[in-house]
Scaffold this motif. Structure first.
Motif, short mmCIF file in Angstrom:
data_model
loop_
_atom_site.label_atom_id
_atom_site.label_comp_id
_atom_site.label_asym_id
_atom_site.label_seq_id
_atom_site.Cartn_x
_atom_site.Cartn_y
_atom_site.Cartn_z
N PRO A 206 -21.89 -0.67 15.40
CA PRO A 206 -20.34 -0.50 15.68
C PRO A 206 -20.50 0.71 14.07
N LEU A 207 -19.54 1.40 14.33
CA LEU A 207 -19.72 2.25 13.15
C LEU A 207 -17.65 2.21 13.14
N LEU A 208 -17.56 2.58 11.52
CA LEU A 208 -16.04 2.67 11.46
C LEU A 208 -15.65 3.62 10.57
N GLU A 209 -14.93 4.22 11.18
CA GLU A 209 -14.13 5.43 10.97
C GLU A 209 -13.37 5.68 9.76
N ILE A 210 -12.58 5.72 8.57
CA ILE A 210 -12.03 5.11 7.45
C ILE A 210 -11.25 7.04 7.70
N HIS A 211 -10.13 6.79 8.20
CA HIS A 211 -9.14 8.50 7.49
C HIS A 211 -7.69 8.09 7.15
N LYS A 212 -8.07 8.28 5.80
CA LYS A 212 -6.52 8.32 4.90
C LYS A 212 -6.21 9.89 4.15
N PRO A 213 -4.69 10.31 4.34
CA PRO A 213 -4.00 10.95 3.88
C PRO A 213 -4.88 11.73 2.49
N ASN A 214 -5.17 12.63 2.47
CA ASN A 214 -5.85 13.59 1.10
C ASN A 214 -7.17 13.58 0.76
N GLU A 215 -7.46 12.36 1.78
CA GLU A 215 -8.93 12.06 1.16
C GLU A 215 -10.18 12.78 2.93
N SER A 216 -11.25 12.54 1.98
CA SER A 216 -12.51 12.42 3.07
C SER A 216 -12.01 11.40 3.53
N PRO A 217 -12.54 11.64 5.02
CA PRO A 217 -12.99 10.08 6.06
C PRO A 217 -14.64 9.85 5.73
N THR A 218 -14.40 8.28 5.97
CA THR A 218 -15.57 7.85 5.23
C THR A 218 -15.87 6.44 6.79
N TYR A 219 -16.86 6.99 6.65
CA TYR A 219 -18.33 6.13 8.07
C TYR A 219 -19.18 4.99 7.46
N TYR A 220 -18.13 3.65 7.91
CA TYR A 220 -18.75 2.73 8.06
C TYR A 220 -20.07 2.04 8.68
N THR A 221 -21.46 2.13 8.45
CA THR A 221 -22.54 1.80 10.06
C THR A 221 -23.17 0.71 10.32
N LYS A 222 -23.60 -0.39 11.37
CA LYS A 222 -23.98 -1.25 11.30
C LYS A 222 -23.31 -2.36 11.06
N ILE A 223 -21.99 -2.01 11.34
CA ILE A 223 -20.71 -3.24 10.23
C ILE A 223 -20.39 -4.79 11.21
N LYS A 224 -20.78 -5.91 10.27
CA LYS A 224 -20.96 -6.58 11.06
C LYS A 224 -18.94 -7.40 11.43
N ALA A 225 -18.83 -7.91 11.89
CA ALA A 225 -17.39 -8.40 11.76
C ALA A 225 -17.28 -8.88 10.12
N GLU A 226 -17.71 -10.01 9.78
CA GLU A 226 -17.67 -10.76 8.94
C GLU A 226 -17.73 -10.00 7.84
N GLU A 227 -17.77 -8.56 8.09
CA GLU A 227 -17.70 -7.42 6.66
C GLU A 227 -16.69 -6.52 6.59
N VAL A 228 -15.62 -7.01 7.85
CA VAL A 228 -14.31 -5.83 7.82
C VAL A 228 -13.63 -6.48 6.61
N SER A 229 -13.17 -7.61 6.48
CA SER A 229 -12.07 -7.98 5.63
C SER A 229 -12.41 -7.03 4.29
N GLU A 230 -13.91 -6.77 3.45
CA GLU A 230 -13.86 -6.43 2.26
C GLU A 230 -14.10 -4.58 2.05
N ILE A 231 -14.06 -4.18 3.73
CA ILE A 231 -13.60 -3.43 3.17
C ILE A 231 -12.16 -2.36 3.37
N ILE A 232 -11.69 -3.44 4.10
CA ILE A 232 -10.02 -3.35 4.71
C ILE A 232 -9.62 -3.38 3.32
N ARG A 233 -9.95 -4.83 2.36
CA ARG A 233 -9.31 -4.75 0.88
C ARG A 233 -9.65 -3.15 -0.03
N LYS A 234 -10.75 -2.48 0.07
CA LYS A 234 -10.90 -1.94 -0.67
C LYS A 234 -10.23 -0.91 -0.50
N HIS A 235 -9.70 -0.29 0.80
CA HIS A 235 -9.65 1.11 1.01
C HIS A 235 -7.56 0.54 1.05
#
Length: 778
Positions: free
Chosen positions: A220-249
């Motif tokens: 599974p691949l997540l692509e994070i897009h935020k205004p005025n920032e370059s997109p960031t990709y997270y690859t081979k992500i697991k469900a239990e790793e999602v919350s940390e990524i959301i808190r970070k971004h």
């Protein structure tokens, strides 16, 4: 039962052509075809009992015996075959204690079946239990998979938490691919966790479901897009790793929520600290990442807006220029101008033969009949191929637009999507897209006020590889066994219901809107002199970065394998690439610089085919590969012509003899003679091309045939010619003994173990679980 069957008849119709949809509906209801139901159909429709049994015994989808509550489908397509699919199949039958000649366990809970291809080749071996797909399946994990399936909520409701977010002042957008490979790798679980994490974090962020991202090896691949920032990709992500990524971004605007989430994050990190993380982060501007390297060199035409387009969002497709080409053809261009553009572009059929597209269109246009048909051939039966599945799932509006342009060009009266039933998501998305198109006035009656009527329906194939051949496909739609017909007359003259019929492959139609919108000249700039444009390939097998790629025709095998695919995993040597499916051939490593175009591949003894590209390494036996493909074509032969029916059977007999160590030099002569005779004498493309894997492996890997005749299979793939041994490196951990299903290894802690080959069934589990690679094959 009769009442239910009456409802099915009322919905599907009483005419002969309704036989396959009726049988599919009955089987969906009862999981097989009860004799009472079939008799009731015969008594209450124009369909005779003889026809019902003739159809239901021809197509592999239909079952006449009761089956288990749950269906386990083990994919034995090419990519799965080279990664041990048959060992997985045997492991399921052993775990469920199913006797050799049976398919269902004694409790009636599970039925285990083999299927030609599930279209998820990049996560091979693949198993589907009902609607749940499991990838990278190993024989030793079968028990765990069954327990996981039985304990899980098989059809969890899709979370709607993100629907409450305000559309204004978004903090960003998170994109997640939900193609079949993505879902099988856990994307649905990731999406649910993503939506829950966003709500807990009170983040004003959109979650956008996109189709196939192409990079199937990284999902599974997540692509994070935020205004005025370059997109960031997270690859081979697991469900239990999602919350940390959301808190970070996405930091919450609420101090209380931020404090609560920070505490929760600290607790999560402590609890999960010993669990290895699979997720990798890449910025979109980095050029040396697996994502960037995979996408480098690709050109998106059929896959335009890959990873961005939401599959069934018509409004978004229109904003991106969707249906502009169709409207131009409807209101500005006449039939000749449309066909001239297709001719000028140099577009050739992407289904295998490479026939100039415009010539088919011109033949149907010139027919004077008022009733004409256009059919999208989505019966992608090649094992190892999943291009059509991806295009239908991810770009349904684009394929529909291509179909509609063709309909205008040839002045057709109705259209049909013919899609193999093994692609439920593709069927679902095409039906959804057709519904939205009809609501918007883009199909159906009086399209956009032009007076042009064009209804479109979906026909689900019933499991016959031969139905990829256009005359067999037509026979199937008409309610007959899928038997090919002599040509001429061609379908363009006399096709469905004896009327002119245009049939093109899914990918061919997907190219058309781009050509009309961008111009034929632009398309012609891509490719080689005689092979224009791009080609979509399913890159799978022994490759680091498998996935769905769209590359300019003329690119070399080396560029695909090394640059896009990232080479061969585990330090193994590249041996060959099998291209074109069962009709194609094997091209050796010594010919890596061969350009991939229609003429060069034919000269090399292969063919473009629909686009399956399976990479083989030093551990693959080329004689076994030839036998695998021939066993597929022999099984799928309709039996109509002698050369194909008898020729493939005899060739398979010879290959069985050679791979069991009983062959001799005379067998090679017989094999070659049979191959050339079958190639010359068969009626349709299936029979004519069936010998290609044999002829190409004999040409480039003859030494392996000689090796087998001398009693050796150096790769260890031919089971009757090998035995298992455990070397002195064994540490006595007992894992092999514990997992051996036949107790062929005695449990002796801290001692070197021994395989009793009389008991060994060569399931390969011992070799897979050994932590020190002490188990070897000789």
């Amino acid at each position: 039962m009769k009442q239910k069957v009456d409802q099915i008849i009322a919905e599907k119709g009483r005419k002969v052509e309704a036989v396959i949809p009726i049988l599919q509906a009955i089987q969906d209801e009862y999981n097989y075809l009860p004799e009472e139901a079939l008799q009731h159909v015969a008594d209450n429709t124009e369909i005779t009992l003889e026809r019902i049994y003739g159809i239901s015994t021809f197509y592999s989808q239909f079952r006449h015996e009761p089956v288990g509550k749950h269906m386990i489908k083990v994919c034995v397509g090419t990519a799965c075959h080279v990664k041990g699919a048959m060992q997985v199949y045997d492991a399921f039958k052993r775990e469920l204690n199913i006797p050799e000649q049976k398919e269902t366990d004694s409790d009636g809970l599970f039925t285990v079946d083999k299927v030609a291809c599930l279209g998820c080749c990049t996560i091979a071996p693949v198993v589907q239990i009902d609607q749940t797909t499991f990838g990278h399946v190993e024989p030793s994990k079968v028990k765990e998979i069954l327990e996981d399936f039985l304990s899980s909520d098989v059809n969890p409701a899709t979370s709607k938490l993100a629907a409450s977010l305000s559309d204004a002042n978004k903090d960003g957008e998170v994109r997640i691919g939900l193609g079949s490979c993505c879902v099988a790798s856990g994307s649905s679980d990731v999406k649910r966790e993503l939506e829950e994490s966003l709500q807990k974090n009170q983040a004003n962020v959109d979650v956008k479901e996109v189709g196939c991202v192409g990079i199937c090896n990284q999902v599974p691949l997540l692509e994070i897009h935020k205004p005025n920032e370059s997109p960031t990709y997270y690859t081979k992500i697991k469900a239990e790793e999602v919350s940390e990524i959301i808190r970070k971004h996405f930091r919450s605007k609420s101090i209380w929520t931020r404090w609560k989430n920070d505490i929760s994050g600290i607790i999560d990190q402590y609890v999960l600290k010993d669990i290895p993380k699979s997720v990798k982060r890449y910025d979109s501007e980095q050029v040396d990442t697996p994502v960037a390297e995979f996408l480098d060199g690709q050109i998106n035409i059929a896959t335009e807006h890959r990873g961005f387009l939401q599959p069934t969002d018509l409004e978004e497709y229109l904003k991106l220029g969707g249906f502009q080409a169709f409207k131009k053809c409807l209101k500005e261009l006449d039939q000749d101008a449309i066909i001239k553009s297709i001719e000028k572009s140099g577009l050739r059929g992407r289904g295998g033969g490479g026939f100039p597209t415009y010539r088919k269109w011109e033949m149907v246009k010139n027919a004077t009949d008022k009733e004409k048909y256009v059919i999208v051939n989505g019966d992608e039966g090649d094992p190892g191929a999943f291009m059509d599945r991806m295009l239908l799932e991810s770009y349904p509006f684009r394929v529909i637009e291509g179909l509609m342009i063709a309909a205008i060009a040839v002045k057709a009266s109705s259209g049909i999507f013919y899609i193999r039933a093994e692609y439920p998501l593709a069927v679902k998305r095409i039906k959804e897209a057709l519904y939205y198109c009809e609501k918007a006035g883009l199909i159906g009656k009086n399209i956009l006020g032009s007076g042009f009527d064009f209804p479109v329906e979906v026909f689900e194939g019933a499991g016959a590889f031969i139905c990829g051949e256009e005359t067999a496909l037509i026979a199937s739609v008409e309610g007959n066994r899928g038997l090919p017909s002599m040509r001429p007359p061609y379908p363009a003259v006399k096709g469905l219901n004896q009327k002119p019929t245009l049939i093109n492959n899914t990918e061919t139609f997907a190219m058309v809107p781009w050509i009309i919108r961008k111009g034929a000249e632009k398309f012609q700039e891509i490719g080689t002199e005689n092979s224009k444009g791009t080609k979509v390939f399913a890159l799978a097998g022994k490759i680091n970065r498998g996935g769905l790629i769209e590359v300019p025709i003329g690119i070399s095998i080396r560029e695909i394998v090394e640059r896009i695919g990232g080479g061969i995993p585990n330090g193994k040597a590249f041996k060959a690439v099998q291209i074109g499916g069962p009709s194609g051939g094997c091209i050796p490593a010594s010919m890596m610089d061969t350009p991939i175009d229609f003429e060069s591949l034919k000269e090399a003894g292969a063919m473009m085919g629909s686009g399956g590209l399976v990479v083989l390494d030093e551990d693959d036996c080329m004689v076994d590969i030839a036998k695998y493909f021939l066993s597929f074509t022999q099984d799928q032969s309709c039996g109509k012509c002698t050369f194909c029916r008898i020729g493939t059977t005899r060739m398979l007999d010879v290959l069985e003899k050679i791979t069991s160590g009983k062959g001799d030099m005379e067998d090679l002569e017989v094999l070659e003679k049979l191959a050339y005779s079958t190639k010359k004498g068969s009626l349709c493309g299936l029979g004519k091309s069936a010998p290609n894997p044999i002829l190409s492996t004999l040409k480039y890997f003859r030494e392996e045939y000689l090796e087998h005749i001398n009693g050796t299979c150096s790769t260890g793939k031919c089971h009757e010619m090998i035995e298992y041994f455990i070397e002195e490196e064994c540490i006595g951990c007992t894992k092999c003994a514990q997992d051996c299903p036949t107790q062929a290894i005695a449990l002796k802690p801290y001692e070197v173990h021994v395989v009793e080959n009389e008991k060994c069934i060569k399931c390969d589990i011992c070799r897979q679980v050994c932590p020190v690679n002490a188990v070897i094959i000789r």
